[in-house]
Design a protein around this motif. Structure first.
Motif, PDB file in Angstrom:
ATOM      1  N   ILE A   1       3.043  17.606  -0.571  1.00 44.09           N
ATOM      2  CA  ILE A   1       3.972  16.559  -0.130  1.00 44.09           C
ATOM      3  C   ILE A   1       3.228  15.490   0.671  1.00 44.09           C
ATOM      4  N   VAL A   2       2.198  15.917   1.425  1.00 44.54           N
ATOM      5  CA  VAL A   2       1.448  14.956   2.239  1.00 44.54           C
ATOM      6  C   VAL A   2       0.820  13.889   1.341  1.00 44.54           C
ATOM      7  N   THR A   3       0.213  14.326   0.227  1.00 47.84           N
ATOM      8  CA  THR A   3      -0.389  13.367  -0.699  1.00 47.84           C
ATOM      9  C   THR A   3       0.672  12.459  -1.298  1.00 47.84           C
ATOM     10  N   ALA A   4       1.843  13.028  -1.626  1.00 50.07           N
ATOM     11  CA  ALA A   4       2.911  12.226  -2.221  1.00 50.07           C
ATOM     12  C   ALA A   4       3.373  11.137  -1.259  1.00 50.07           C
ATOM     13  N   VAL A   5       3.567  11.509   0.011  1.00 47.06           N
ATOM     14  CA  VAL A   5       4.019  10.523   1.002  1.00 47.06           C
ATOM     15  C   VAL A   5       2.932   9.472   1.207  1.00 47.06           C
ATOM     16  N   LEU A   6       1.678   9.951   1.334  1.00 46.45           N
ATOM     17  CA  LEU A   6       0.554   9.053   1.596  1.00 46.45           C
ATOM     18  C   LEU A   6       0.360   8.064   0.455  1.00 46.45           C
ATOM     19  N   GLY A   7       0.391   8.570  -0.780  1.00 45.49           N
ATOM     20  CA  GLY A   7       0.013   7.746  -1.916  1.00 45.49           C
ATOM     21  C   GLY A   7       1.150   6.899  -2.446  1.00 45.49           C
ATOM     22  N   SER A   8       2.362   7.472  -2.443  1.00 48.53           N
ATOM     23  CA  SER A   8       3.432   6.764  -3.136  1.00 48.53           C
ATOM     24  C   SER A   8       4.547   6.296  -2.214  1.00 48.53           C
ATOM     25  N   PHE A   9       5.207   7.238  -1.511  1.00 49.26           N
ATOM     26  CA  PHE A   9       6.358   6.843  -0.695  1.00 49.26           C
ATOM     27  C   PHE A   9       5.958   5.825   0.362  1.00 49.26           C
ATOM     28  N   ARG A  10       4.814   6.069   1.013  1.00 49.85           N
ATOM     29  CA  ARG A  10       4.352   5.123   2.032  1.00 49.85           C
ATOM     30  C   ARG A  10       3.040   4.475   1.608  1.00 49.85           C
ATOM     31  N   GLY A  11       2.986   4.078   0.335  1.00 49.37           N
ATOM     32  CA  GLY A  11       1.771   3.477  -0.210  1.00 49.37           C
ATOM     33  C   GLY A  11       1.368   2.192   0.495  1.00 49.37           C
ATOM     34  N   TYR A  12       2.360   1.436   1.002  1.00 54.11           N
ATOM     35  CA  TYR A  12       2.055   0.180   1.693  1.00 54.11           C
ATOM     36  C   TYR A  12       1.211   0.459   2.942  1.00 54.11           C
ATOM     37  N   ASP A  13       1.637   1.476   3.717  1.00 49.45           N
ATOM     38  CA  ASP A  13       0.915   1.834   4.942  1.00 49.45           C
ATOM     39  C   ASP A  13      -0.533   2.151   4.626  1.00 49.45           C
ATOM     40  N   THR A  14      -0.698   2.994   3.598  1.00 50.71           N
ATOM     41  CA  THR A  14      -2.038   3.450   3.263  1.00 50.71           C
ATOM     42  C   THR A  14      -2.895   2.286   2.794  1.00 50.71           C
ATOM     43  N   LEU A  15      -2.283   1.374   2.015  1.00 49.41           N
ATOM     44  CA  LEU A  15      -3.027   0.177   1.578  1.00 49.41           C
ATOM     45  C   LEU A  15      -3.525  -0.594   2.800  1.00 49.41           C
TER      46      LEU A  15
ATOM     47  N   GLY B   1       6.399  -4.913 -14.748  1.00 50.86           N
ATOM     48  CA  GLY B   1       7.833  -5.062 -14.518  1.00 50.86           C
ATOM     49  C   GLY B   1       8.387  -4.273 -13.361  1.00 50.86           C
ATOM     50  N   GLY B   2       7.540  -3.579 -12.607  1.00 49.24           N
ATOM     51  CA  GLY B   2       8.029  -2.818 -11.454  1.00 49.24           C
ATOM     52  C   GLY B   2       7.812  -3.593 -10.173  1.00 49.24           C
ATOM     53  N   ASN B   3       7.984  -2.918  -9.043  1.00 49.78           N
ATOM     54  CA  ASN B   3       7.669  -3.528  -7.760  1.00 49.78           C
ATOM     55  C   ASN B   3       6.202  -3.308  -7.435  1.00 49.78           C
ATOM     56  N   PHE B   4       5.700  -4.025  -6.389  1.00 48.68           N
ATOM     57  CA  PHE B   4       4.331  -3.829  -5.942  1.00 48.68           C
ATOM     58  C   PHE B   4       4.156  -2.380  -5.487  1.00 48.68           C
ATOM     59  N   LEU B   5       3.121  -1.701  -6.005  1.00 51.51           N
ATOM     60  CA  LEU B   5       2.816  -0.306  -5.691  1.00 51.51           C
ATOM     61  C   LEU B   5       3.900   0.663  -6.175  1.00 51.51           C
ATOM     62  N   ASP B   6       4.678   0.252  -7.176  1.00 60.71           N
ATOM     63  CA  ASP B   6       5.593   1.195  -7.818  1.00 60.71           C
ATOM     64  C   ASP B   6       4.883   1.744  -9.054  1.00 60.71           C
ATOM     65  N   TYR B   7       4.546   3.055  -9.000  1.00 60.66           N
ATOM     66  CA  TYR B   7       3.720   3.601 -10.076  1.00 60.66           C
ATOM     67  C   TYR B   7       4.544   4.078 -11.264  1.00 60.66           C
TER      68      TYR B   7
ATOM     69  N   GLY C   1      -0.651   6.954 -10.899  1.00 63.93           N
ATOM     70  CA  GLY C   1      -0.838   5.990  -9.813  1.00 63.93           C
ATOM     71  C   GLY C   1      -1.482   6.634  -8.604  1.00 63.93           C
ATOM     72  N   ILE C   2      -0.984   7.826  -8.207  1.00 60.15           N
ATOM     73  CA  ILE C   2      -1.524   8.498  -7.020  1.00 60.15           C
ATOM     74  C   ILE C   2      -2.994   8.859  -7.239  1.00 60.15           C
ATOM     75  N   LEU C   3      -3.317   9.352  -8.437  1.00 58.63           N
ATOM     76  CA  LEU C   3      -4.713   9.710  -8.734  1.00 58.63           C
ATOM     77  C   LEU C   3      -5.622   8.485  -8.581  1.00 58.63           C
TER      78      LEU C   3
END
Lengths: 116, 326
Positions: free
Chosen positions: B138-152, B278-284, B298-300
């Motif tokens: 779950i940590v990777t999921a939050v880091l990479g996708s749900f809160r991808g903006y923060d990580t960027l 056609g998606g949002n920014f950082l929407d994988y 996307g996460i990979l």
């Protein structure tokens, strides 16, 4: 469990203030950066301790695990650790340049040179 | 048992912290910092934060120690016996500590499942990770996708810090440009048999571990930040053993600069590709026909970007310090 919980908060407070003491009382610039790193570590510890759930496990789906500790503080701190080392390195870079320009990394000596 | 171990580790940590501040020899202080980092990493593990423990062990005990030592070798090892008004500072610090300790009694009970931390966002993340991306960590999921903006943003902060160090240390009187490198930088520890043999045995496995942590981060503890730090640590070990010049032959500075910028561009690029599809920014979700597969892809990719930037920045910083004339 309760004793440990209060103890985590106390260690956070004491570690935070040990780091802060090094920042304000020591005159050596490297020592100040070390104090800042300790200060950071205390904050990391507080966040991770807040995320812990009684009887929980690491937030990774397994065969049987049902209760997970909160993943959100862990994500915040994971990235903060790497950002922290980068900014510490920047600070060390500045200290190295100060040493080359002033010949000292003691705050009082640097101020003495500046006053001349 | 866990409670006792936790208290033991924290008490050791406090003792180490006091010793760090009291140590007059900065070399001693830096070595003690390594021990403190390891104690903190063990405490994180007790608190169920496997990913964070891995990061702290690789960054705090590994890379940070090397950076402080290389800065000390350029500046000076001894702290002059002086401090400004220690008594006043001590009073201020004690008062502040007492206030924070007093406020600790109002904090939610340790491990309380009803605490605010556990009752707002976290359950949503824990529940939706399986639904949206079907990866165990779950940590990777939050880091990479749900809160991808923060990580960027954080990747760009790391990149900016790396650029800053390169700017600071590539000019001025100490910039040798490799002309007057000290003997250890050319030969390293090659004349010492035991470190050399042990290092040669360890380095391939450290690199392998780094790559495993990079690409297995969706399934177990790990990800780009940890892998970047571990791979950088392996290369730094090689540089210490064989000499800095040899390490630079394998990974020259232009390559490292490329890694730094390339990783950040890869991360941002994935976001832009998502927009073009056609998606949002950082929407994988739009990266593959199946949204779940798209999320995983996307996460990979962004984890690879993070790993590249962190490796590049940490190694560039190390080489910048090592190249300074003493």
């Amino acid at each position: 469990m309760q004793v440990l919980g209060i103890y985590y908060y106390w260690v956070f407070a004491i570690l935070l203030m040990i780091g802060f003491y090094a920042v304000i009382a020591k005159l050596n610039l490297v020592k100040k950066l070390i104090g800042l790193t300790l200060f950071q570590a205390a904050v990391f510890l507080l966040y991770i301790a807040m995320g812990k759930v009684e009887g929980g496990t690491a937030p990774i789906y397994g065969a049987s695990a049902a209760v997970f500790s909160s993943p959100l503080p862990q994500v915040l701190i994971l990235t903060a650790i790497v950002v922290g080392i980068s900014t510490t390195a920047l600070g060390l870079g500045i200290v190295v340049r100060i040493k080359e320009e002033y010949g000292s990394i003691q705050e009082d000596e640097i101020q003495e040179i500046d006053r001349r | 048992m866990t409670v006792l171990l936790g208290i033991f580790l924290l008490t050791l940590l406090l003792i180490t912290a006091v010793a760090i501040v009291r140590a007059r020899n900065l070399f001693v202080a830096v070595m003690l910092m390594g021990i403190a980092s390891l104690l903190i990493a063990a405490s994180f593990l007790l608190l169920d934060a496997a990913d964070v423990a891995l990061t702290e062990a690789a960054v705090g005990a590994g890379v940070s120690t090397v950076l402080f030592l290389s800065a000390l070798s350029i500046t000076s090892e001894r702290e002059r016996a002086s401090s400004s008004r220690p008594l006043v500072s001590l009073v201020v610090v004690t008062a502040a500590a007492l206030i924070v300790i007093d406020s600790a009694f109002d904090k939610p009970r340790f491990g309380d499942p009803e605490a605010p931390v556990h009752s707002h966002l976290s359950p949503w993340y824990i529940e939706k990770t399986q639904e949206h991306m079907e990866i165990p960590n779950i940590v990777t999921a939050v880091l990479g996708s749900f809160r991808g903006y923060d990580t960027l943003g954080e990747v760009f902060v790391v990149l900016a810090a790396g650029i800053g160090v390169l700017f600071l240390l590539s000019s001025g009187p100490g910039f040798g440009g490799g002309k007057s490198t000290p003997p250890w930088a050319q030969a390293g520890l090659r004349h010492y048999l035991i470190p050399r043999v042990a290092g040669r045995l360890l380095i391939p496995f450290i690199l392998l571990l780094g790559l495993y942590i990079q690409f297995h981060g969706e399934y177990g503890p790990g990800g780009g930040f940890q892998a970047g730090a571990i791979i950088a640590a392996a290369v730094i070990l090689y540089a210490l053993l064989e000499g800095e010049q040899h390490a630079l032959k394998i990974l020259p500075q232009p390559v490292l600069t490329g890694l730094m910028a390339g990783g950040a561009i890869l991360y941002g690029g994935i976001g832009v590709i998502g927009m073009l599809l056609g998606g949002n920014f950082l929407d994988y979700s739009v990266l593959a026909a199946d949204p779940v597969k798209g999320q995983q892809r996307g996460i990979l990719l962004i984890e690879a970007g993070v790993g590249m930037t962190v490796t590049g920045v940490l190694l560039s910083i190390f080489h910048s310090f090592a190249a300074r004339r003493r």
